[in-house]
Scaffold this motif. Structure first.
Motif, short mmCIF file in Angstrom:
data_model
loop_
_atom_site.label_atom_id
_atom_site.label_comp_id
_atom_site.label_asym_id
_atom_site.label_seq_id
_atom_site.Cartn_x
_atom_site.Cartn_y
_atom_site.Cartn_z
N ASP A 535 -19.94 36.51 19.02
CA ASP A 535 -19.44 35.69 17.91
C ASP A 535 -19.47 36.53 16.65
O ASP A 535 -20.52 37.10 16.30
N SER A 536 -18.32 36.61 15.98
CA SER A 536 -18.21 37.40 14.75
C SER A 536 -17.71 36.51 13.62
O SER A 536 -16.72 35.79 13.78
N ASP A 537 -18.40 36.58 12.49
CA ASP A 537 -17.99 35.86 11.27
C ASP A 537 -17.98 36.86 10.13
O ASP A 537 -18.94 37.62 9.96
N ALA A 538 -16.89 36.86 9.36
CA ALA A 538 -16.76 37.83 8.28
C ALA A 538 -16.21 37.16 7.02
O ALA A 538 -15.39 36.24 7.09
N VAL A 539 -16.68 37.66 5.89
CA VAL A 539 -16.15 37.29 4.58
C VAL A 539 -15.66 38.57 3.92
O VAL A 539 -16.45 39.50 3.72
N PHE A 540 -14.37 38.62 3.59
CA PHE A 540 -13.78 39.81 2.97
C PHE A 540 -13.70 39.57 1.45
O PHE A 540 -12.78 38.91 0.97
N TYR A 546 -11.66 35.87 1.60
CA TYR A 546 -11.07 35.29 2.81
C TYR A 546 -12.09 35.37 3.95
O TYR A 546 -12.76 36.38 4.14
N LYS A 547 -12.16 34.28 4.73
CA LYS A 547 -13.11 34.21 5.83
C LYS A 547 -12.37 34.21 7.16
O LYS A 547 -11.29 33.61 7.29
N ASP A 548 -12.95 34.89 8.13
CA ASP A 548 -12.36 34.91 9.47
C ASP A 548 -13.50 34.96 10.48
O ASP A 548 -14.58 35.51 10.21
N SER A 549 -13.27 34.37 11.63
CA SER A 549 -14.26 34.40 12.70
C SER A 549 -13.54 34.42 14.03
O SER A 549 -12.37 34.02 14.13
N ARG A 550 -14.22 34.92 15.03
CA ARG A 550 -13.66 34.93 16.37
C ARG A 550 -14.78 34.93 17.38
O ARG A 550 -15.90 35.37 17.10
N ARG A 551 -14.49 34.43 18.56
CA ARG A 551 -15.42 34.45 19.68
C ARG A 551 -14.75 35.17 20.83
O ARG A 551 -13.62 34.85 21.21
N ASP A 552 -15.44 36.14 21.38
CA ASP A 552 -14.93 36.91 22.51
C ASP A 552 -15.95 36.87 23.64
O ASP A 552 -17.17 36.91 23.40
N SER A 553 -15.45 36.78 24.84
CA SER A 553 -16.32 36.90 26.01
C SER A 553 -15.74 37.99 26.91
O SER A 553 -14.53 38.20 26.95
N GLN A 554 -16.63 38.66 27.60
CA GLN A 554 -16.17 39.82 28.38
C GLN A 554 -17.07 39.99 29.60
O GLN A 554 -18.30 39.89 29.50
N GLU A 600 -8.70 40.01 8.70
CA GLU A 600 -8.77 39.56 10.09
C GLU A 600 -9.72 40.46 10.87
O GLU A 600 -9.59 41.69 10.85
N VAL A 601 -10.71 39.85 11.55
CA VAL A 601 -11.68 40.61 12.34
C VAL A 601 -10.97 41.29 13.49
O VAL A 601 -10.08 40.73 14.14
N PHE A 602 -11.36 42.54 13.77
CA PHE A 602 -10.75 43.30 14.85
C PHE A 602 -11.06 42.70 16.22
O PHE A 602 -12.14 42.15 16.44
N GLU A 603 -10.13 42.87 17.14
CA GLU A 603 -10.38 42.55 18.54
C GLU A 603 -11.28 43.62 19.14
O GLU A 603 -11.14 44.81 18.82
N PRO A 604 -12.23 43.25 20.02
CA PRO A 604 -13.10 44.27 20.62
C PRO A 604 -12.30 45.30 21.42
O PRO A 604 -11.24 44.99 21.99
N SER A 605 -12.80 46.52 21.44
CA SER A 605 -12.19 47.56 22.27
C SER A 605 -12.80 47.51 23.67
O SER A 605 -13.93 47.05 23.86
N THR A 606 -12.03 47.95 24.65
CA THR A 606 -12.49 47.95 26.04
C THR A 606 -12.22 49.32 26.66
O THR A 606 -11.37 50.08 26.19
N GLY A 607 -12.93 49.62 27.73
CA GLY A 607 -12.75 50.89 28.40
C GLY A 607 -13.10 50.81 29.87
O GLY A 607 -13.82 49.90 30.31
N LYS A 608 -12.59 51.75 30.64
CA LYS A 608 -12.94 51.85 32.05
C LYS A 608 -12.90 53.32 32.47
O LYS A 608 -12.17 54.12 31.89
#
Length: 812
Positions: A535-540, A546-554, A600-608
């Motif tokens: 869970d990410s919450d940010a205030v710019f 401006y406020k933005d938040s996002r929830r990511d699951s992986q 806008e909060v960045f999307e998480p990066s992924t790798g393999k």
């Protein structure tokens, strides 16, 4: 305008000496060895415990050891491994042992007294002998033989770091494959490195450390028992990690055997440093053990008018609650007062010629009256372990840490034309403020059991992290200076600043993980998976709050398969995944004055990654050879341009080959050597001009070797010498999307080779009263080669010049 906190007083060394003066306050080991090839298991126990054991291959051929699980002295552990084999230990001369059929033993084992130093078996978190670490928990969180860990892992042991007198993590890892250390040259502020093309996270005692854009703990290597580098993704075990890998440091922990050490150093650039370490029992029963380490440094740097001062303390306490329970408290405090020795040098005068001449890399092109870098880091945590029964064990690691940074630094132009013909230099003024509060806890249950013929080491865990980051970067045009005759003491009060970054971001991460390390005869299969929610919450603040938040699951998984041959040859194949939440976000909706109104909060990066490798440790030897090839892909990586803009790159691919040899070739000769081939390219990008460009700071070729030899007998008894060389190939480092306003050759860095050397002498060879004292002289970049560590198309960064350090060590 920022105001500089009060600097260190020059009594820093005196304070450290006072702490050192009070530091002199005043076993069987735990084995978790599965069944395996008999000769390899016996050699591993003997090597770790310092026991001389001769093995006739004809006796052990085709035989497997019994599992060894529990607290044993060295001889007891060997006897446990021999259960059911029809063999037994046979005593010899000088405390040496051999094997014989049980019915034909030539003589009974003599009565032996095994001292603490003789019986101390190596664990993943304890001391090692020489340059080779035989066990590691990096990548698995379990105490596993390094030979049987199916991943690319390198370990810098305490002895290796001591021989080379390393001053930071960059020094510790620079002889490892796949690693670019000091990627921005000499920098007293932080450790900058790349692993397989990407910046790693840093971990201490199994938990991640806080990390910001310019705020990093910069661990004191004097307090570390070992530094391990895992190359490749590790999110199936650790959660948020980059795909390139991680640096896993292990603190020096309390020991039952009393040991004390003081080291005094002097060197060029007015380097003065004192370090101390003391450990032992507090009570007679050894229920409470302590360790107290610290370092004080008062030094100049390679840059004129720039100091490097540090005050560090690392107290720790172990409470042996019961035979099956132990709690170790671990503390850390660092205070740094320094500057940006990795100067942002202009292209003209470094990469490009100018009528004003060449920039002297030692000159301070900033303003020492205005610049500073003041950082405070402290951490307090513990490691708790409790054995529930013969099968289950519970472990908990917890740490709270705080990192506070105040920094003002000048950058010397970032465009062609910033230097006039007379040497006048246009500059930028930067103010960085960053505070990070970090809490992390990791709980897991470990079970060792069998199902039919399969042996299991099962790990079931849950961990949690909370990170609160405040970050502000302000930039404005600084008063001009001159590359030949810098101007100091200028007025900065009229500088107009713009906030390129100004936000508060809170990240919360909970992860559930399961891993099973299975063993069937010589086969090893590891399967692991982990689910994370972030869970990410940010205030710019620089975008109208401006406020933005996002929830990511992986979900992240890993799998590996290997085979342990009795000869010590272990081929393996592995697959691993990674993901990582990125700091900050994209600013948008700019007005006519270029002020942002949205973030806008960045999307998480992924790798393999797919990896195929082989490790080889000849039976009875103390050297490990390894080779690996890999194919690594990362998506949604975030880059930051010199102009302050951040943007994601859609996909990057890295393929490579890594070779390494590390260990104790003989009792007198120690070696570490590496070769790396890396092919990196941006495969999916927004700007087609970036297609197939190499990753910045990722040379195609690099190689290194360090050897150390000491004389134990003869006229040179007591002398030791070490010599090493490091080759870093050329690289192209222009940032993403910058071809439109710079030339590719401006970001080209040429290959370079530097040499290191050391000489030591044991003063105890002169007189018995000096036993425990030694002197040493170390030189990095021995021939003082002048080179650019990198140029990124905007700035250039000078490499480390020659550093010479004389040390006096005393142990008792």
């Amino acid at each position: 305008m920022s105001f500089r906190p009060a600097p260190f007083r020059h009594t820093l060394l005196a304070l450290t000496i006072a702490f050192a003066g009070h530091a002199g306050l005043a076993h069987a080991e735990v084995y978790q060895l599965p069944s395996g090839p008999l000769a390899a298991t016996l050699n591993q126990i003997a090597s770790q415990a310092g026991v001389t054991l001769s093995i006739d291959p004809a006796l052990t051929e085709g035989k497997r050891s019994a599992p060894v699980s529990g607290d044993y002295e060295a001889v007891e552990a060997l006897n446990q491994a021999l259960r059911g084999t029809g063999l037994q230990l046979q005593g010899g001369n000088g405390g040496a042992y051999s094997l014989a059929p049980a019915a034909e033993a030539a003589m009974a084992l003599p009565d032996v007294t095994v001292t603490a130093s003789e019986q101390a078996a190596e664990t993943a978190w304890g001391p090692t002998r020489g340059y080779l670490a035989n066990r590691t928990a990096t990548g698995t969180k379990t105490d596993t033989p390094l030979l049987e860990t199916p991943r690319s892992i390198s370990v810098a042991t305490r002895e290796q770091m001591q021989d080379r007198k390393v001053q930071n993590l960059d020094d510790a890892v620079r002889y490892m494959p796949g690693v670019i250390a000091s990627s921005y040259g000499s920098d007293s502020r932080a450790d900058w490195m790349k692993i397989r093309g990407f910046e790693p996270i840093q971990m201490l005692d199994g938990l991640p450390l806080p990390k910001g854009s310019y705020a990093m703990p910069k661990l004191e290597t004097w307090n570390l028992e070992r530094v391990a580098v895992l190359r490749g993704p590790a999110s199936a075990v650790y959660g948020q990690t980059p795909p390139g890998g991680l640096v896993d440091a292990v603190s020096r922990r309390p020991q039952a055997e009393s040991s004390h050490e003081v080291q005094v150093q002097v060197g060029n650039y007015n380097h003065k440093q004192i370090s101390f370490d003391s450990t032992g029992k507090i009570d007679d029963e050894g229920r409470f053990l302590y360790r107290f380490s610290g370092t004080g440094r008062d030094s100049g740097t390679v840059i004129e008018h720039m100091d490097d001062q540090r005050f560090n303390l690392a107290p720790s306490l172990t409470w042996n609650i019961a035979d099956d329970s132990k709690l170790t408290l671990l503390g850390q405090f660092n205070r740094d007062d320094t500057g940006g020795t990795s100067q942002f040098l202009p292209l003209q005068g470094t990469k490009l010629s100018t009528p004003a001449g060449k920039v002297d890399y030692h000159k301070n092109l900033g303003d020492p009256d205005w610049e500073f870098y003041d950082k405070t880091f402290y951490a307090l945590g513990y490691a708790f372990e409790h054995r529930i029964n013969d099968t289950w064990q519970f472990n908990q690691n917890l740490r709270y840490s705080k990192l506070e940074l105040d920094n003002q630094i000048i950058t010397a132009g970032n465009w062609v034309g910033a230097v006039d013909d007379d040497g006048t230099l246009q500059r930028g003024a930067n103010i960085y403020d960053q505070n990070i509060r970090h809490f992390a806890v990791d709980n897991n249950f470990q079970a060792n059991f069998n199902t039919a013929e399969v042996e299991h080491t099962l790990l079931l865990g849950i961990d949690y992290q909370r990170v609160n980051t405040d970050y502000r970067w302000q930039y404005g045009a600084a008063p001009a200076s001159n590359i030949k005759n810098p101007i100091y003491g200028q007025d900065f009060s009229n500088v107009s600043y713009r906030a390129y970054q100004n936000y508060n971001q809170k990240n919360r991460n909970v992860g559930l993980y399961l891993q099973d390390q299975m063993s069937l005869d010589a086969w090893r299969l590891t399967l692991g998976g982990r689910w994370d929610r972030v869970d990410s919450d940010a205030v710019f603040y620089n975008a109208d709050n401006y406020k933005d938040s996002r929830r990511d699951s992986q979900f992240s998984g890993n799998a590996s398969l290997s085979y342990v041959f009795e000869s010590g040859f272990v081929p393996y194949i592995s697959y691993a995944e990674s993901f990582q939440a990125e700091q900050g976000g994209i600013l948008s909706d700019y007005d006519a004055d270029f002020n942002a109104h949205k973030g806008e909060v960045f999307e998480p990066s992924t790798g393999k990654q797919y990896e195929l490798g082989v490790k080889y440790q000849p039976v009875g030897s103390d050297i490990l050879l390894s080779a690996a090839v890999y194919d690594l892909t990362r998506q949604n990586i975030v880059t930051t341009s010199t102009g302050g803009a951040t943007e994601p790159v859609r996909e990057v691919q890295v393929r490579g080959l890594e070779l390494e040899a590390t260990g104790n070739i003989t009792d007198n000769l120690k070696l570490t050597a590496a070769y790396t081939y890396t092919n990196s390219k941006m495969t999916k990008v927004a700007d087609p001009r970036d297609k197939n460009r190499a990753l910045p700071l990722t040379p195609e070729h690099q190689a290194s070797i360090w050897a150390d030899y000491d004389w134990s007998v003869g006229p040179l008894a007591g002398f030791s010498i070490g010599f090493g060389t490091r080759f870093i190939g050329s690289s192209d480092n222009v940032g993403v999307g910058n071809l439109a306003w710079t030339e590719k050759e401006y970001g080209h860095s040429s290959a370079y080779t530097v040499y290191d050397a050391a000489v030591r002498y044991d003063l105890g060879q002169l007189d018995a009263s000096l036993r425990g004292a030694s002197v040493s002289l170390n030189a990095n970049n021995l021939f003082d080669k002048e080179y650019l560590a990198t140029c990124d198309g905007f700035y250039c960064y000078a490499g480390d010049p020659r550093r010479v350090t004389a040390s006096l060590d005393y142990k008792w």
